[in-house]
Write an enzyme that holds these catalytic residues in place. Sequence first.
Site, mmCIF file in Angstrom:
data_model
loop_
_atom_site.group_PDB
_atom_site.id
_atom_site.type_symbol
_atom_site.label_atom_id
_atom_site.label_comp_id
_atom_site.label_asym_id
_atom_site.label_seq_id
_atom_site.Cartn_x
_atom_site.Cartn_y
_atom_site.Cartn_z
ATOM 1 N N VAL A 198 34.214 58.281 -53.605
ATOM 2 C CA VAL A 198 34.771 59.623 -53.423
ATOM 3 C C VAL A 198 34.347 60.149 -52.055
ATOM 4 C CG1 VAL A 198 34.826 61.999 -54.296
ATOM 5 C CG2 VAL A 198 34.693 60.087 -55.908
ATOM 6 N N ALA A 211 30.123 61.673 -48.988
ATOM 7 C CA ALA A 211 30.849 60.712 -49.813
ATOM 8 C C ALA A 211 29.856 60.100 -50.800
ATOM 9 C CB ALA A 211 31.474 59.624 -48.948
ATOM 10 N N LYS A 212 30.340 59.414 -51.781
ATOM 11 C CA LYS A 212 29.455 58.697 -52.705
ATOM 12 C C LYS A 212 30.270 57.664 -53.447
ATOM 13 C CE LYS A 212 25.106 59.093 -54.320
ATOM 14 N NZ LYS A 212 23.950 59.784 -53.709
ATOM 15 N N GLY A 213 29.581 56.613 -53.915
ATOM 16 C CA GLY A 213 30.267 55.582 -54.675
ATOM 17 C C GLY A 213 29.439 55.164 -55.864
#
Length: 426
Positions: A70, A115-117
């Site tokens: 995201v 952001a992050k995953g």
Amino acid sequence: MSDSSALSYVHPSPTSPWGTYLSQVDRVLPYLGHLARWSETLKRPKRALIVDVPIEMDNGTIAHYEGYRVQHNMSRGPGKGGVRFHPDVTLEEVMALSAWMTVKCAAVNLPYGGAKGGIRVDPKTLSRNELEKVTRRYTSEIGLIIGPHSDIPAPDVNTNGQIMAWMMDTYSMNTGSTATGVVTGKPIHLGGSLGRVKATGRGVFVTGREAARRMGLDLRGARVAVQGFGNVGSVAAELFAEAGAKVVAVQDHTGTLVNDKGFDMPALMAFSRDQGGIMGFKDGEKVDNDAFWDVKCDILIPAALEGQITAERARKISARLVLEGANGPTVPEADDILAERGVLVVPDVICNAGGVTVSYFEWVQDFSSFFWTEDEINQRLDRIMVGAFDHIWAKGEQHKISLRTATYAVACERILIAREERGLYP
Ligand code: GLU
């Protein structure tokens, strides 16, 4: 005016990660002046990618895992944020974590968005071969949107330097380059930075030291309780012990240990590294996990997962200072209870920003192909964290608001100024 609760793809509750984040944003709106006009942008991720991660397991079967990346906001620069491997990962959680990265990077004034995953998988159930396959396939799938100038992953819960090395290699193979700047938290000889592994814990210590000084809390003899004994909690606890504090309670995924005299931190860290957890360490008394919240302490460091400090726990914790090593450990109602009780909370978005700060140093070093010494890194980290903390503290005093809302005020102003200056396209 659009309604932010109307995102059709998540259904947050008041205590879920995205619900927690939305209420944190609502609290800062009165302090944003004319920039509040742009605030809806904070309540919607810019982009969210859901990917299927199929791999062939060692036993010949095919397994499918769900992966996410995201990008919450990129007004101030490329997306930045870790990748988490955990069986409870959801899109909603990754959205909140990506938003907290946006706020965190702006709070310390790094030229990044957030952001992050994550992958919904328990890495403890995978062999090394399976772990590598999951990592590489996930990287290839999110390769559509990551890159050294667009979105730069890093380690988070259950991911480490080896996983970053596989991610860097996969991205590089797919692009026909050696793109060291595509991820941070890499091993040193692959363009990693000295000081990165300990940076998050070091930042927790630095912000804690600054907060303690302002409260008149002497670190010598102070009682510290830490939840989570990974990269963040163990290093922060070690640094507090070196400063003269006593680490009296530690909780990790194997259980809770207390020691009224204070743990021998180097010994506990070595034990946990060798055994994969703290349980069984001889100089500690095992207690129920719930009893962790009753332990008498001055400083509490939640350094595990979200939502740990609930309203009920907030009513009984004895600490005067809470240092959020984890992302999102305190639900909004608990925040209010802690404030009423006079407990100072150093929020995640500044407290644990040391990790991404040294990630930024790593990325800069990769581009310049010139590497700094560990002393240089630690000094620059200290300077940035102290400067950011001072600025936020002053904002809090100015408006008589919590440190969390003050951090959001500083960060959201920076984000929304960038948003306004860039303008809406088309
Ligand atoms: N996962 C860490 C965090 O939550 C570090 C992110 C990074 O270095 O990009 O801040």
